[in-house]
Design a protein around this motif. Structure first.
Motif, PDB file in Angstrom:
ATOM      1  N   ARG A 169       0.830  -1.203   0.000  1.00  0.00           N
ATOM      2  CA  ARG A 169       0.000   0.000   0.000  1.00  0.00           C
ATOM      3  C   ARG A 169       0.867   1.257   0.000  1.00  0.00           C
ATOM      4  O   ARG A 169       0.658   2.178  -0.776  1.00  0.00           O
ATOM      5  N   SER A 203      -3.422  -6.928  -6.263  1.00  0.00           N
ATOM      6  CA  SER A 203      -4.738  -6.577  -5.710  1.00  0.00           C
ATOM      7  C   SER A 203      -4.646  -5.298  -4.870  1.00  0.00           C
ATOM      8  O   SER A 203      -5.563  -4.478  -4.883  1.00  0.00           O
ATOM      9  N   GLU A 207      -6.470  -1.623  -5.429  1.00  0.00           N
ATOM     10  CA  GLU A 207      -7.196  -0.991  -4.325  1.00  0.00           C
ATOM     11  C   GLU A 207      -6.780   0.476  -4.174  1.00  0.00           C
ATOM     12  O   GLU A 207      -7.617   1.376  -4.099  1.00  0.00           O
ATOM     13  N   LYS A 210      -7.998   3.221  -6.636  1.00  0.00           N
ATOM     14  CA  LYS A 210      -9.326   3.818  -6.491  1.00  0.00           C
ATOM     15  C   LYS A 210      -9.266   5.247  -5.956  1.00  0.00           C
ATOM     16  O   LYS A 210     -10.144   6.053  -6.212  1.00  0.00           O
TER      17      LYS A 210
END
Ligand code: IPM
Ligand code: MG
Length: 356
Positions: A169, A203, A207, A210
């Protein structure tokens, strides 16, 4: 303003190129009224020779308490036979992980004036090359569990590629933030057709995407990516990838922009502390011979001014000076071509300093 910079010259050509970068920084300080205080510390092979370990605690402490770190290069044949934990490279990896420098930025730009040094066909290079590799730097196979074990085929060795959601992230955010300041395109490079870690990686990238509706995102498997980089390099803007793939991809990127001798890097973390270094190694064969190209280190110093000290104008001044010296036809050996003027490490550093 005053800045304390830890300076790790390291091994091989490290001292040659660092000398030129600090000279350039002093000139910038003089011109813009800043005081750069350089604190010399040892890491890598030289620290092994002096203290018996590649990354002494004292070096780490000084680095942690300074405003920024400038590093030349570590490693050399002399220490090649040492066990992995004791090798000079361990200093680099230790600094990266101890200082939490998870984001490694490696810009790849083909200067117009260096077109001759680009090995690609004109029809490809003329479309322009200007992208940045955002390499995850404190996770993956470099830091995963590893070991040696007996198998039915005899002795075997293993390394682990593992990524936690949070690790992906934060590097994804770095990449998208940078893309917002550039051409708003991110290419994720992974091996999601084979690796579980890549599937999780992808994935999380999706995420984070977005939150950045203006940014275009595409994905390439790493094998395909190595082809696209030489077939269609102008299609890249921001590349985000793992530690291992980023290591490989950034060397390829350096070749298509002319030389590994001109690519700088910034390693950044949450704390704001950054480490700046050329992406090339210590090149022991040319150490001390006034042959190394100091431009990657000088441009790393420019990245330091920009990312750690928010001195945009000063950073740009260095970049323009480098560009002008190249425009004027001066070349170190690695980027030399017919009709240009070959200069050594020191003269290249001096020309850039004078230009500033
Ligand atoms: C780099 C280097 C290092 C790495 C080595 C020297 C450990 O190749 O900075 O790209 O693999 O990260
Ligand atoms: Mg590398």
């Amino acid at each position: 303003m005053n800045f304390n910079i830890s300076v790790i010259s390291g091994d091989g050509i490290g001292p040659d190129i660092i000398e030129q970068a600090t000279k350039v920084l002093n000139k910038i300080g003089h011109k813009f009224g800043h005081q750069f205080k350089f604190i010399e510390v040892d890491a890598g092979g030289i620290a092994i020779d002096k203290f018996g370990e590649p990354l002494p605690q004292k070096t780490l402490d000084i680095c942690k308490s300074s405003d920024s770190i400038l590093l030349g290069a570590v490693g050399g044949h002399k220490w090649d036979t040492l066990p992995v934990e004791k090798r000079p490279e361990k200093a680099l990896l230790g600094l990266r992980s101890e200082l939490g420098l998870y984001a490694n930025l490696r810009p790849a730009v083909l200067y117009d004036t260096l077109k001759d040094a680009c090995p690609l066909k004109d029809e490809i290079s003329s479309k322009g090359i200007d992208f940045i590799v955002v390499r995850e730097l404190t996770g993956g196979m470099y830091f995963g569990e590893r070991g040696i074990k007996e198998t039915h085929l005899g002795q075997a060795a293993w390394d682990t590629e593992m990524y936690a959601v949070e690790e992906v992230r934060r590097i994804a955010k770095t990449a998208f933030d940078i893309a917002m300041l550039r051409n708003k395109k991110v290419t994720n490079i992974d091996k999601a057709n084979v690796l579980a870690s890549s599937r999780l990686w992808r994935s999380v990238i999706l995420e984070v995407k977005k939150d950045y509706p203006q940014v275009e995102l595409d994905h390439l498997y790493v094998d395909n990516a190595t082809m696209q980089l030489i077939k269609n390099p102008s299609s890249f803007d921001v590349i985000v990838t793992t530690n291992m793939f980023g290591d490989i991809i950034s060397d390829e990127a350096s070749q298509i922009t002319g030389s590994i001798g001109i690519i700088p890097s910034a390693s950044l973390g949450k704390s704001g502390l950054g480490m700046y270094e050329p992406i090339h190694g210590s090149a022991p064969d040319i150490a001390g011979k006034d042959l190394a190209n100091p431009i990657a280190t000088i441009l790393s110093a420019a990245m330091m001014l920009k990312y750690s000290f928010q001195l945009e104008e000063e950073a740009t001044t260095i970049e323009i000076a480098v560009f002008k010296v190249l425009e004027n036809g001066y070349r170190t050996k690695d980027i030399m071509s017919i009709g240009k003027k070959q200069v050594g490490t020191k003269e290249m550093g001096q020309l850039i300093t004078d230009e500033i």
